[in-house]
Design an enzyme around this catalytic site. Structure first.
Site, PDB file in Angstrom:
ATOM      1  CG  HIS A   1      -0.199  -0.229   2.506  1.00 45.36           C
ATOM      2  ND1 HIS A   1       0.154  -1.486   2.928  1.00 45.36           N
ATOM      3  CD2 HIS A   1       0.265   0.625   3.440  1.00 45.36           C
ATOM      4  CE1 HIS A   1       0.800  -1.410   4.073  1.00 45.36           C
ATOM      5  NE2 HIS A   1       0.894  -0.130   4.405  1.00 45.36           N
TER       6      HIS A   1
ATOM      7  CG  HIS B   1       1.101   5.206   4.290  1.00 40.92           C
ATOM      8  ND1 HIS B   1       0.243   5.114   5.375  1.00 40.92           N
ATOM      9  CD2 HIS B   1       1.851   4.077   4.328  1.00 40.92           C
ATOM     10  CE1 HIS B   1       0.485   3.990   6.033  1.00 40.92           C
ATOM     11  NE2 HIS B   1       1.455   3.338   5.429  1.00 40.92           N
TER      12      HIS B   1
HETATM   13  P1  5GP Z   1       1.966   0.246   7.315  1.00 43.58           P
HETATM   14  O1  5GP Z   1       2.404   0.408   8.745  1.00 43.58           O
HETATM   15  O2  5GP Z   1       1.882  -1.231   6.953  1.00 43.58           O
HETATM   16  O3  5GP Z   1       2.768   1.038   6.332  1.00 43.58           O
HETATM   17  O4  5GP Z   1       0.521   0.855   7.232  1.00 43.58           O
HETATM   18  C1  5GP Z   1      -0.634   0.139   7.500  1.00 43.58           C
HETATM   19  C2  5GP Z   1      -1.743   1.138   7.688  1.00 43.58           C
HETATM   20  O5  5GP Z   1      -2.977   0.446   7.612  1.00 43.58           O
HETATM   21  C3  5GP Z   1      -1.722   1.837   9.049  1.00 43.58           C
HETATM   22  O6  5GP Z   1      -1.525   3.237   8.840  1.00 43.58           O
HETATM   23  C4  5GP Z   1      -3.075   1.506   9.657  1.00 43.58           C
HETATM   24  O7  5GP Z   1      -3.661   2.615  10.311  1.00 43.58           O
HETATM   25  C5  5GP Z   1      -3.892   1.084   8.450  1.00 43.58           C
HETATM   26  N1  5GP Z   1      -4.937   0.112   8.747  1.00 43.58           N
HETATM   27  C6  5GP Z   1      -4.780  -1.053   9.441  1.00 43.58           C
HETATM   28  N2  5GP Z   1      -5.960  -1.710   9.500  1.00 43.58           N
HETATM   29  C7  5GP Z   1      -6.862  -0.956   8.819  1.00 43.58           C
HETATM   30  C8  5GP Z   1      -8.261  -1.118   8.526  1.00 43.58           C
HETATM   31  O8  5GP Z   1      -8.912  -2.105   8.902  1.00 43.58           O
HETATM   32  N3  5GP Z   1      -8.851  -0.148   7.790  1.00 43.58           N
HETATM   33  C9  5GP Z   1      -8.161   0.951   7.355  1.00 43.58           C
HETATM   34  N4  5GP Z   1      -8.836   1.852   6.649  1.00 43.58           N
HETATM   35  N5  5GP Z   1      -6.857   1.136   7.609  1.00 43.58           N
HETATM   36  C10 5GP Z   1      -6.209   0.190   8.332  1.00 43.58           C
END
Ligand code: 5GP
Ligand code: ZN
Length: 145
Positions: A100, A102
């Protein structure tokens, strides 16, 4: 992938505040809202991280970012800039292993987003830079092996 939270969001099994969707990507509000408008762009196809993209998927996903980023920015006149971040691996703060990107709107240098990396340029010498450069170059064609 059955056990992947973002696959479930892509399929609609888990609800999300979707802001854009087509055959390749879904973009929805990050639940954390690090800053207001914090949006995630995910490929519909399950790939764990950037290292798993092929050129076609990369072109399809990354070419959609400017359009989505412009809409997020235009959504609020207080948004002055944006950090675009893609974490790969636990050590790099990845917590959901469905790739993903951001989109983090920036309001001021006092808002709720911080990013810090050290400037180590003083510590490195010519030989070290050259060795790192060569090591990367040596692996550039690994895809074709
Ligand atoms: P990472 O730390 O892997 O770069 O980012 C994962 C992101 O996914 C985090 O910013 C977290 O807030 C978001 N996230 C985790 N679970 C969910 C969810 O169930 N729904 C949404 N909309 N975001 C999520
Ligand atoms: Zn997935």
């Amino acid at each position: 992938m059955t056990d992947c939270i973002f696959c479930k969001i892509v399929s609609g099994e888990i609800p999300s505040y979707t802001v854009y969707e087509d055959d390749v990507v879904k973009a929805f509000l990050d639940i954390s809202q690090g800053t207001p408008g914090h949006t995630l762009v995910v490929p519909k196809k399950h790939v764990p991280d950037l290292f798993a993209y092929d050129e076609k998927l990369a072109a399809e996903v990354f070419s959609r970012l400017p359009k989505i980023a412009r809409a997020v920015k235009a959504s609020n006149p207080a948004i002055k800039g944006m950090n675009v971040i893609n974490n790969n691996g636990k050590v790099a703060y990845q917590s959901v292993f469905h790739s993903h990107i951001h989109l983090i709107p920036r309001y001021s240098d006092q808002d709720d987003f911080k990013m810090i990396f050290k400037d180590n340029s003083g510590k490195y010498d010519e030989a070290k830079y050259k060795q790192i450069q060569q090591s990367i170059i040596d692996h550039m064609d690994d895809d074709n092996d």
